[in-house]
Structure formats: structure tokens, C-alpha cells
Scaffold this motif. Structure first.
Motif, PDB file in Angstrom:
ATOM      1  N   THR A  90       0.847  -1.187   0.000  1.00 21.54           N
ATOM      2  CA  THR A  90       0.000   0.000   0.000  1.00 21.54           C
ATOM      3  C   THR A  90       0.884   1.239   0.000  1.00 21.54           C
ATOM      4  O   THR A  90       1.789   1.373   0.847  1.00 21.54           O
ATOM      5  N   ALA A  91       0.649   2.140  -0.943  1.00 19.48           N
ATOM      6  CA  ALA A  91       1.356   3.419  -1.008  1.00 19.48           C
ATOM      7  C   ALA A  91       0.424   4.507  -0.506  1.00 19.48           C
ATOM      8  O   ALA A  91      -0.623   4.771  -1.111  1.00 19.48           O
ATOM      9  N   LEU A  92       0.806   5.132   0.616  1.00 20.23           N
ATOM     10  CA  LEU A  92      -0.055   6.140   1.238  1.00 20.23           C
ATOM     11  C   LEU A  92       0.804   7.178   1.936  1.00 20.23           C
ATOM     12  O   LEU A  92       1.641   6.830   2.791  1.00 20.23           O
ATOM     13  N   GLU A  93       0.618   8.442   1.541  1.00 22.60           N
ATOM     14  CA  GLU A  93       1.281   9.580   2.180  1.00 22.60           C
ATOM     15  C   GLU A  93       2.796   9.415   2.227  1.00 22.60           C
ATOM     16  O   GLU A  93       3.441   9.619   3.254  1.00 22.60           O
ATOM     17  N   GLY A  94       3.367   9.016   1.090  1.00 20.00           N
ATOM     18  CA  GLY A  94       4.817   8.908   0.987  1.00 20.00           C
ATOM     19  C   GLY A  94       5.423   7.674   1.625  1.00 20.00           C
ATOM     20  O   GLY A  94       6.654   7.560   1.659  1.00 20.00           O
ATOM     21  N   LYS A  95       4.617   6.760   2.116  1.00 20.74           N
ATOM     22  CA  LYS A  95       5.126   5.539   2.730  1.00 20.74           C
ATOM     23  C   LYS A  95       4.584   4.320   1.996  1.00 20.74           C
ATOM     24  O   LYS A  95       3.546   4.387   1.338  1.00 20.74           O
ATOM     25  N   ILE A  96       5.299   3.222   2.134  1.00 18.38           N
ATOM     26  CA  ILE A  96       4.898   1.950   1.528  1.00 18.38           C
ATOM     27  C   ILE A  96       4.739   0.937   2.647  1.00 18.38           C
ATOM     28  O   ILE A  96       5.687   0.687   3.413  1.00 18.38           O
ATOM     29  N   TYR A  97       3.550   0.371   2.746  1.00 17.15           N
ATOM     30  CA  TYR A  97       3.246  -0.612   3.779  1.00 17.15           C
ATOM     31  C   TYR A  97       3.195  -1.996   3.133  1.00 17.15           C
ATOM     32  O   TYR A  97       2.434  -2.229   2.199  1.00 17.15           O
ATOM     33  N   MET A  98       3.999  -2.900   3.655  1.00 11.01           N
ATOM     34  CA  MET A  98       4.042  -4.277   3.145  1.00 11.01           C
ATOM     35  C   MET A  98       3.482  -5.207   4.215  1.00 11.01           C
ATOM     36  O   MET A  98       3.956  -5.220   5.350  1.00 11.01           O
ATOM     37  N   ARG A  99       2.465  -5.989   3.837  1.00 10.24           N
ATOM     38  CA  ARG A  99       1.849  -6.945   4.751  1.00 10.24           C
ATOM     39  C   ARG A  99       1.779  -8.303   4.067  1.00 10.24           C
ATOM     40  O   ARG A  99       1.600  -8.396   2.841  1.00 10.24           O
ATOM     41  N   SER A 100       1.878  -9.341   4.864  1.00  6.50           N
ATOM     42  CA  SER A 100       1.838 -10.715   4.372  1.00  6.50           C
ATOM     43  C   SER A 100       0.683 -11.438   5.055  1.00  6.50           C
ATOM     44  O   SER A 100       0.601 -11.448   6.292  1.00  6.50           O
ATOM     45  N   TYR A 101      -0.201 -12.039   4.248  1.00  8.18           N
ATOM     46  CA  TYR A 101      -1.386 -12.698   4.779  1.00  8.18           C
ATOM     47  C   TYR A 101      -1.456 -14.135   4.270  1.00  8.18           C
ATOM     48  O   TYR A 101      -0.893 -14.487   3.227  1.00  8.18           O
ATOM     49  N   ARG A 102      -2.210 -14.912   5.018  1.00  5.49           N
ATOM     50  CA  ARG A 102      -2.566 -16.264   4.595  1.00  5.49           C
ATOM     51  C   ARG A 102      -4.069 -16.310   4.394  1.00  5.49           C
ATOM     52  O   ARG A 102      -4.839 -15.922   5.281  1.00  5.49           O
ATOM     53  N   SER A 103      -4.494 -16.760   3.212  1.00  2.00           N
ATOM     54  CA  SER A 103      -5.923 -16.810   2.901  1.00  2.00           C
ATOM     55  C   SER A 103      -6.515 -18.117   3.413  1.00  2.00           C
ATOM     56  O   SER A 103      -5.983 -19.196   3.158  1.00  2.00           O
ATOM     57  N   LEU A 104      -7.620 -18.000   4.138  1.00  2.35           N
ATOM     58  CA  LEU A 104      -8.312 -19.154   4.701  1.00  2.35           C
ATOM     59  C   LEU A 104      -9.643 -19.331   3.987  1.00  2.35           C
ATOM     60  O   LEU A 104     -10.409 -18.375   3.832  1.00  2.35           O
ATOM     61  N   LEU A 105      -9.912 -20.547   3.516  1.00  4.07           N
ATOM     62  CA  LEU A 105     -11.158 -20.856   2.817  1.00  4.07           C
ATOM     63  C   LEU A 105     -12.164 -21.390   3.829  1.00  4.07           C
ATOM     64  O   LEU A 105     -11.995 -22.472   4.384  1.00  4.07           O
ATOM     65  N   LYS A 106     -13.215 -20.626   4.064  1.00  2.00           N
ATOM     66  CA  LYS A 106     -14.246 -20.998   5.033  1.00  2.00           C
ATOM     67  C   LYS A 106     -15.525 -21.434   4.311  1.00  2.00           C
ATOM     68  O   LYS A 106     -15.750 -21.106   3.149  1.00  2.00           O
ATOM     69  N   LYS A 107     -16.377 -22.154   5.041  1.00  4.12           N
ATOM     70  CA  LYS A 107     -17.658 -22.571   4.487  1.00  4.12           C
ATOM     71  C   LYS A 107     -18.583 -21.362   4.368  1.00  4.12           C
ATOM     72  O   LYS A 107     -18.692 -20.550   5.283  1.00  4.12           O
ATOM     73  N   SER A 108     -19.274 -21.284   3.228  1.00  2.00           N
ATOM     74  CA  SER A 108     -20.161 -20.144   2.976  1.00  2.00           C
ATOM     75  C   SER A 108     -21.594 -20.563   2.696  1.00  2.00           C
ATOM     76  O   SER A 108     -22.430 -19.702   2.450  1.00  2.00           O
ATOM     77  N   GLY A 109     -21.882 -21.863   2.695  1.00  2.00           N
ATOM     78  CA  GLY A 109     -23.225 -22.325   2.378  1.00  2.00           C
ATOM     79  C   GLY A 109     -23.487 -22.479   0.897  1.00  2.00           C
ATOM     80  O   GLY A 109     -24.588 -22.859   0.503  1.00  2.00           O
ATOM     81  N   CYS A 110     -22.511 -22.183   0.051  1.00  2.00           N
ATOM     82  CA  CYS A 110     -22.641 -22.362  -1.387  1.00  2.00           C
ATOM     83  C   CYS A 110     -21.338 -22.938  -1.921  1.00  2.00           C
ATOM     84  O   CYS A 110     -20.425 -23.261  -1.165  1.00  2.00           O
ATOM     85  N   ARG A 111     -21.271 -23.055  -3.229  1.00  3.25           N
ATOM     86  CA  ARG A 111     -20.087 -23.672  -3.821  1.00  3.25           C
ATOM     87  C   ARG A 111     -18.847 -22.798  -3.671  1.00  3.25           C
ATOM     88  O   ARG A 111     -17.742 -23.300  -3.490  1.00  3.25           O
ATOM     89  N   THR A 112     -19.005 -21.479  -3.760  1.00  3.93           N
ATOM     90  CA  THR A 112     -17.868 -20.569  -3.624  1.00  3.93           C
ATOM     91  C   THR A 112     -17.540 -20.361  -2.153  1.00  3.93           C
ATOM     92  O   THR A 112     -18.402 -19.956  -1.371  1.00  3.93           O
ATOM     93  N   PRO A 113     -16.299 -20.637  -1.719  1.00  4.09           N
ATOM     94  CA  PRO A 113     -15.985 -20.496  -0.291  1.00  4.09           C
ATOM     95  C   PRO A 113     -15.854 -19.031   0.125  1.00  4.09           C
ATOM     96  O   PRO A 113     -15.642 -18.136  -0.695  1.00  4.09           O
ATOM     97  N   ARG A 114     -15.961 -18.794   1.411  1.00  2.56           N
ATOM     98  CA  ARG A 114     -15.749 -17.460   1.979  1.00  2.56           C
ATOM     99  C   ARG A 114     -14.278 -17.345   2.371  1.00  2.56           C
ATOM    100  O   ARG A 114     -13.708 -18.241   2.990  1.00  2.56           O
ATOM    101  N   ILE A 115     -13.670 -16.231   2.011  1.00  2.00           N
ATOM    102  CA  ILE A 115     -12.222 -16.059   2.189  1.00  2.00           C
ATOM    103  C   ILE A 115     -11.961 -15.091   3.331  1.00  2.00           C
ATOM    104  O   ILE A 115     -12.540 -14.002   3.387  1.00  2.00           O
ATOM    105  N   GLU A 116     -11.085 -15.501   4.236  1.00  2.00           N
ATOM    106  CA  GLU A 116     -10.620 -14.639   5.325  1.00  2.00           C
ATOM    107  C   GLU A 116      -9.100 -14.557   5.267  1.00  2.00           C
ATOM    108  O   GLU A 116      -8.433 -15.530   4.909  1.00  2.00           O
ATOM    109  N   LEU A 117      -8.562 -13.385   5.629  1.00  3.89           N
ATOM    110  CA  LEU A 117      -7.125 -13.158   5.613  1.00  3.89           C
ATOM    111  C   LEU A 117      -6.594 -13.137   7.038  1.00  3.89           C
ATOM    112  O   LEU A 117      -7.140 -12.456   7.915  1.00  3.89           O
TER     113      LEU A 117
END
Length: 306
Positions: free
Chosen positions: A187-214
């Protein structure tokens, strides 16, 4: 290997295979990165280099010894180590009073420095500071860039291209859904660069497409942009040139709409409809020969036996 007239000739098959692996190819090898620290690197810089090395594995080389060099003033040592390790990317960490907690991301073209961008670490959380389960080694990350500066400012554009080159990993044709579990967000904001690392978790959503949480897994950086060394437009264009054999051949009279539907245009010659073959019927069959008029004769009486 022996060098005769500037040309290196291999002595055995092992040396020959080594030189063939280094030779230019239509489809180049995966870009390797060499990670090294300067002569006055502190604990923060050393730990940051180790964390980025863990993200870049297995396409990276970590030099544990300190290298007394200044890339912006003299880059000959970087070019020497890049040729030795066959690396086209590098990350150099240093620390001094004028520029504390300093990281230099760079890439090379033909074993000469192409781009270098210096980032200063203002806030940092390592992999060990965030107590969560990590992604497996060698996972290809998904890169997300947020901020208008990445699209408008020239230095941020080059930084986006450099970070994409550094973290994108090998090129693949297909990816399974469960393999998309690592996300690197910049993320580039106000002259700074923020670097974040996430792991995506596939959760049940009640349909074929899963719900994604970071879930944040680290490392986490807050960078500030410092010095830059950017290649000229001509050299940058030359570095991105592709061989003609890899360029897709343009197909004529083929177009696609916004939905991806493929349309083809056919060009046909003008047809003579007079010679068009139609369905054959006995009633429409043409008679052969001249017409002969037959005079009507009186009918003969026919006797019928009762």
C-alpha cells in the motif's frame, strides 16, 4: 573451463552443461535473488533479510558474511556476485547514522545494474513475532498493490515493477484453488509503503464458492522511499524486449467481444446463382430434342366380352 580469445570453452561435460544453463534461452530460468548485508548491518536489518529470504525460497541465495560495499557509489561487487551466483535480483541491507535500517532492492540486466530503489524501515514485525501458522516454503504469492501512486508516479511505477519481479516466483500455466493461500499486499499512502503478508483461509459459505478470510502471518514492514537509481527509457525498453519466436502470431479476421466470445470473419467470392445446383425433381426435368406435334385420332371401339 579455459578462456581463449574471450570465449570460454568447457573441458568436460559437466562444464558444458553449466555453460548451457547460463546461456540465453527463449524461455529463461526462474529469476534468482541474492540477499546480502553490508559491513555495518544491525540486528533489525539482519532479521529482515532472513524473513525476506524465507519468502523468496527456494529461488534465493543468502550471504551470511558482511560485504563492505556501497551499491549507489560502486556496484562492481554486486555485479561480480550476481554473475557468480547467476542471480538477476538482489537485496542489500545496511545501517548507519544517516540512513538507519536501510534496504536496497535492485535488479540487473546482462549482469549490470538496471534499477535500484532504497527503502528505509520505520516499523517492522518479524515472522517470529506473529505467532500463527505459516505458508509452506515455495508457495507462489498473490501480489496486491493499492494506492494511486503506483499508477501515477514514475518512481512508484518502477518500484511496483521491481517488487513484482522480486516476489512473483515461477511462471505457471494453471493454479489450483487451494494453492492460492499466500497474499503479499503493498500500500502506497502519504509517501510511505506498507508491506503486509497474509494467509488466505477458505471458510464454508453455504454455497459452492468459499468465503475467504485473511490472517496476517508476517513479516510486516513500514517503508519510506529514499534514494533511487532508475534505468533510462531506452535501456528499460531493451531489457523488456522479447524474442520474435515468443511473440504470438497475429490471426487475421478474428475478434473478441467484452465477454471473451470469439468471432471469425469469412471472405467469399461472388457466386453465380444461375449455376446454383438445386434439388432435382422429375417434374422440373428438361426434355431433350425438338417438340413434335401429334394429331389426335378417333378412338377405336373396343369390344368387351360380357
Amino acid at each position: 573451463m579455459t578462456q581463449i580469445g574471450g570465449v570460454i570453452k568447457p573441458k568436460n561435460k559437466r562444464s558444458k552443461r553449466f555453460l548451457e544453463n547460463r546461456a540465453p534461452k527463449l524461455t529463461e530460468n526462474v529469476k534468482n535473488a541474492m540477499i546480502m548485508k553490508g559491513g555495518n548491518a544491525n540486528l533489525t536489518v539482519s532479521q529482515a533479510l532472513k524473513d525476506i529470504y524465507a519468502l523468496k525460497k527456494p529461488n534465493s541465495v543468502l550471504y551470511k558474511k558482511k560485504n563492505i560495499t556501497r551499491p549507489f557509489e560502486d556496484s562492481t561487487s554486486l555485479e561480480f556476485f550476481s554473475k557468480k551466483s547467476d542471480s538477476s535480483l538482489f537485496l542489500f541491507g545496511s545501517h548507519n547514522k544517516k540512513r538507519p535500517n536501510n534496504l536496497i532492492f535492485g535488479r540487473l540486466f546482462d549482469f549490470h545494474v538496471l534499477d535500484m530503489i532504497e527503502l528505509g524501515i520505520e516499523k517492522y514485525a518479524s515472522l517470529t513475532d506473529i505467532k500463527t501458522s505459516k505458508c509452506p516454503e515455495g508457495t507462489k504469492p498473490m501480489l496486491v498493490f493499492a494506492g494511486d501512486s503506483f499508477e501515477t508516479d514514475n518512481e512508484h511505477k518502477r518500484l511496483k515493477s521491481l517488487l513484482t519481479d522480486f516476489f512473483r516466483g515461477p511462471a505457471v500455466s494453471t493454479v489450483r484453488l487451494a494453492g492460492l493461500e499466500h497474499v503479499l499486499h503493498f500500500t502506497a499512502l502519504e509517501g510511505k509503503i506498507y508491506m503486509r503478508s497474509y494467509r488466505s483461509l477458505l471458510k464454508k459459505s453455504g454455497c459452492r464458492t468459499p468465503r475467504i478470510e485473511l490472517e496476517e502471518i508476517g513479516p510486516s514492514f513500514d517503508f519510506v522511499l529514499r534514494r533511487t537509481h532508475l534505468a533510462s527509457d531506452d535501456l528499460y525498453k531493451k531489457a523488456h524486449r522479447q524474442p520474435k519466436a515468443l511473440k504470438p502470431k497475429k490471426k487475421k479476421n478474428i475478434s473478441h467481444d467484452v465477454f471473451g466470445t470469439k468471432y471469425g470473419r469469412l471472405h467469399m467470392q461472388r457466386q453465380d446463382l444461375g449455376k446454383l445446383q438445386t434439388r432435382k425433381m422429375k417434374g422440373l426435368r428438361k426434355r431433350r430434342g425438338p417438340k413434335v406435334e401429334v394429331e389426335a385420332q378417333p378412338a377405336e371401339a373396343v369390344k368387351v366380352d360380357e
